[in-house]
Design a protein around this motif. Structure first.
Motif, PDB file in Angstrom:
ATOM      1  N   HIS A  25       0.744  -1.123   0.000  1.00  0.00           N
ATOM      2  CA  HIS A  25      -0.120  -0.225  -0.064  1.00  0.00           C
ATOM      3  C   HIS A  25       0.904   1.347  -0.049  1.00  0.00           C
ATOM      4  N   ARG A  27       3.870   1.307  -0.945  1.00  0.00           N
ATOM      5  CA  ARG A  27       4.659   1.389  -2.180  1.00  0.00           C
ATOM      6  C   ARG A  27       3.842   1.848  -3.484  1.00  0.00           C
ATOM      7  N   SER A  28       2.556   1.817  -3.434  1.00  0.00           N
ATOM      8  CA  SER A  28       1.647   2.095  -4.363  1.00  0.00           C
ATOM      9  C   SER A  28       1.682   3.517  -4.580  1.00  0.00           C
ATOM     10  N   HIS A  31       4.891   4.455  -5.944  1.00  0.00           N
ATOM     11  CA  HIS A  31       4.891   4.290  -7.614  1.00  0.00           C
ATOM     12  C   HIS A  31       3.768   5.373  -8.255  1.00  0.00           C
TER      13      HIS A  31
END
Lengths: 453, 82
Positions: A25, A27-28, A31
């Motif tokens: 979550h 890392r999203s 990104h």
């Protein structure tokens, strides 16, 4: 290797744990920010471990040590020496961040798995000893700050332990990191304290030529060096930043931001450290050397008489903040090391049930230190004064293993150390090792009366 | 009494859609992590490095030296207490 590549090569996806989900979550968002080229948002998402390691090391004993240096010796020598030490700390911490981001593993587990259980457990033993001693010193620093407001040791213990439990309660690394970052911002109170004592800016600028050199005997100089080094680079920082970088989910693509994070932490810590030094130097013309930094309300009370109530209050609040943040980061480093060496789950993203060792070690080490400061007649002053020195003496082994990990091409691939990094790293280890050993040996020979003081 | 004959079929379709959405969300989550970041991967030990005899001897020498100096510091600490 990304999971998109995994799908392409037909490898089976691993089963997701709650820890994976929480990290994914976070890392999203990274990104997303990277994809939409939102540079400042990306920076905001990726800062944390570096700033926390550096400002966590601007802890209670360190700030009292800087203020004592200022009160006893003035600004000369220390104003340029503190930034040099934080530059050294940057070299060490950048390696920790890089190894954590590339391998996704903490320092303790990598040393244990790569070089054998003996070295892993030696490192964990060093860490536990220095962390326990340092945590006692943090509670003492909070007590000094609270004594200014006429509050006692019991309040220091409750405050410290309540903070540890509160920050752990969310079960998310992100939450823990942001709360501690918010608290760490108040390390800037030491800069405010420096401004409130109305220092002579010319004398601060003039002290960058390392003069006047501190007077006193050879052993005093060694003690100053060893304790000031111990106020900047310590074993817990190595364990903490590598493990936190891995826990945050940093990857090789985040190494550049990890460097900014570490550099920003080093710059802020150096500025705030010099702030404590400048505030302490206000006491120099008023027999500052007679002030016991860890006794009673110590420095804040002395500053109140010399520079006014505001300076004393700000310095006292700064000490409470410095001790509190360090309790959180040092307890976390102990918890990471315990989980990594035992082979149990070790992440803020795991639930207390899923990572019982991690949570128990985090609270347990803080609780143990808290109990010590409640023991009537415990030599708290001596413990606090020796915390930094012990950290300096034990540091070289951790640093050598850190450099070995950062050079390990099997682990690091193209992210392994360059020659220039190794040259600087080895120079740092030699400097730390020589200063720590020289003080330890000289003090020992004096105490057994083999040489005169 | 009116009986909605299509209800069980609709419920099954909704349940299927929910399952698919859940799987898609799971796939999305997986895509944001590198393969070696998963707990399942980091739980596997990295292979042991082969240290040369010289490196091992140097590490032991440093270790013994550091322990000796630490004992000196601890001794001095207790001496100062008295």
């Amino acid at each position: 290797m990304s999971t998109q590549a995994t799908a392409a090569t037909g490898l089976r996806e691993p089963q997701l744990t709650d820890e994976d989900r929480a990290r994914s979550h976070d890392r999203s968002r990274v990104h997303h920010a990277r994809k939409h080229k939102r540079r400042w948002h990306l920076m905001w998402l990726l800062v944390g471990p570096g700033i926390l390691a550096m400002l966590g090391e601007n802890d209670g004993p360190s700030m009292i040590a800087y203020a004592s240096d200022g009160a006893q010796y003035g600004l000369g020598f220390f104003v340029p020496f503190i930034p040099i030490l934080f530059a050294m700390a940057y070299v060490c911490q950048e390696m920790c961040m890089r190894v954590g981001a590339v391998t996704h593993r903490g320092y303790g587990e990598l040393v244990l798995q790569r070089y054998g259980r003996v070295w892993g457990w030696f490192g964990a033993g060093d860490l536990t000893l220095t962390n326990l001693v340092t945590l006692i010193a943090e509670f003492v620093a909070i007590r000094v700050g609270l004594a200014y407001f006429h509050l006692g040791s019991g309040v220091a213990v409750v405050l410290g332990l309540a903070l540890v439990v509160f920050t752990l309660s969310g079960g998310r690394y992100w939450r823990w990191e942001r709360i501690v970052l918010g608290l760490a911002a108040f390390n800037g109170l030491f800069l405010l304290a420096a401004i409130l004592v109305k220092p002579d800016v010319g004398s601060i600028a003039g002290s960058f030529d390392f003069t006047p050199f501190p007077g006193g005997g050879f052993n005093t100089l060694l003690l100053l060096l060893a304790s000031t080094i111990g106020a900047t680079v310590t074993p817990w920082m190595i364990f903490f930043q590598q493990s936190a970088s891995a826990d945050k989910g940093m990857t090789p693509s985040d190494v550049a931001h990890g460097r900014y994070d570490t550099a920003l932490g080093a710059v802020l810590a150096a500025i705030f450290g010099i702030g404590a030094l400048v505030a302490g130097a206000a006491l120099l013309p008023h027999h500052g050397s007679g002030i016991q930094g860890f006794a009673g309300a110590g420095f804040p009370e002395a500053l109140k008489h010399v520079a006014g109530g505001a300076a004393g209050t700000v310095f006292a609040l700064g000490l409470i903040e410095a001790g509190a943040v360090a309790i959180l980061t040092i307890s976390a480093s102990t918890a990471y090391a315990a989980g990594e060496c035992i082979g149990a789950s070790h992440s803020f993203n795991s639930s207390p049930r899923g990572a019982a060792v991690f949570y128990a070690a985090n609270i347990g080490v803080a609780l143990l230190a808290a109990v010590v400061i409640l023991i009537p007649g415990a030599p708290l002053l001596s413990i606090a004064l020796n915390a930094n020195v012990l950290a300096t003496v034990l540091l070289p082994v951790s640093l050598v293993l850190m450099v070995m990990l950062a050079n390990d091409k099997g682990l690091m691939g193209p992210w392994a150390n360059k020659r220039s990094t190794n040259a600087i790293g080895i120079a740092v280890i030699a400097f730390v090792g020589i200063c720590g050993a020289a003080y330890g040996i000289d003090s020992f020979l004096q105490s057994v009366h083999l040489i005169g003081s | 009494m009116k009986v909605n004959a299509g209800a069980p079929a609709t419920d099954a379709a909704i349940a299927e859609q929910d399952l698919q959405a859940q799987e898609r969300a799971e796939d999305q989550l997986i895509m944001h992590l590198e393969r070696d970041q998963f707990v399942a991967e980091t739980s596997r030990a990295v292979p042991r490095a082969a240290l040369s005899t010289r490196t091992t001897a140097a590490l032991w020498a440093l270790r013994v030296f550091v322990v000796l100096v630490s004992l000196m510091v601890i001794y001095t600490f207790f001496e100062q207490l008295h």
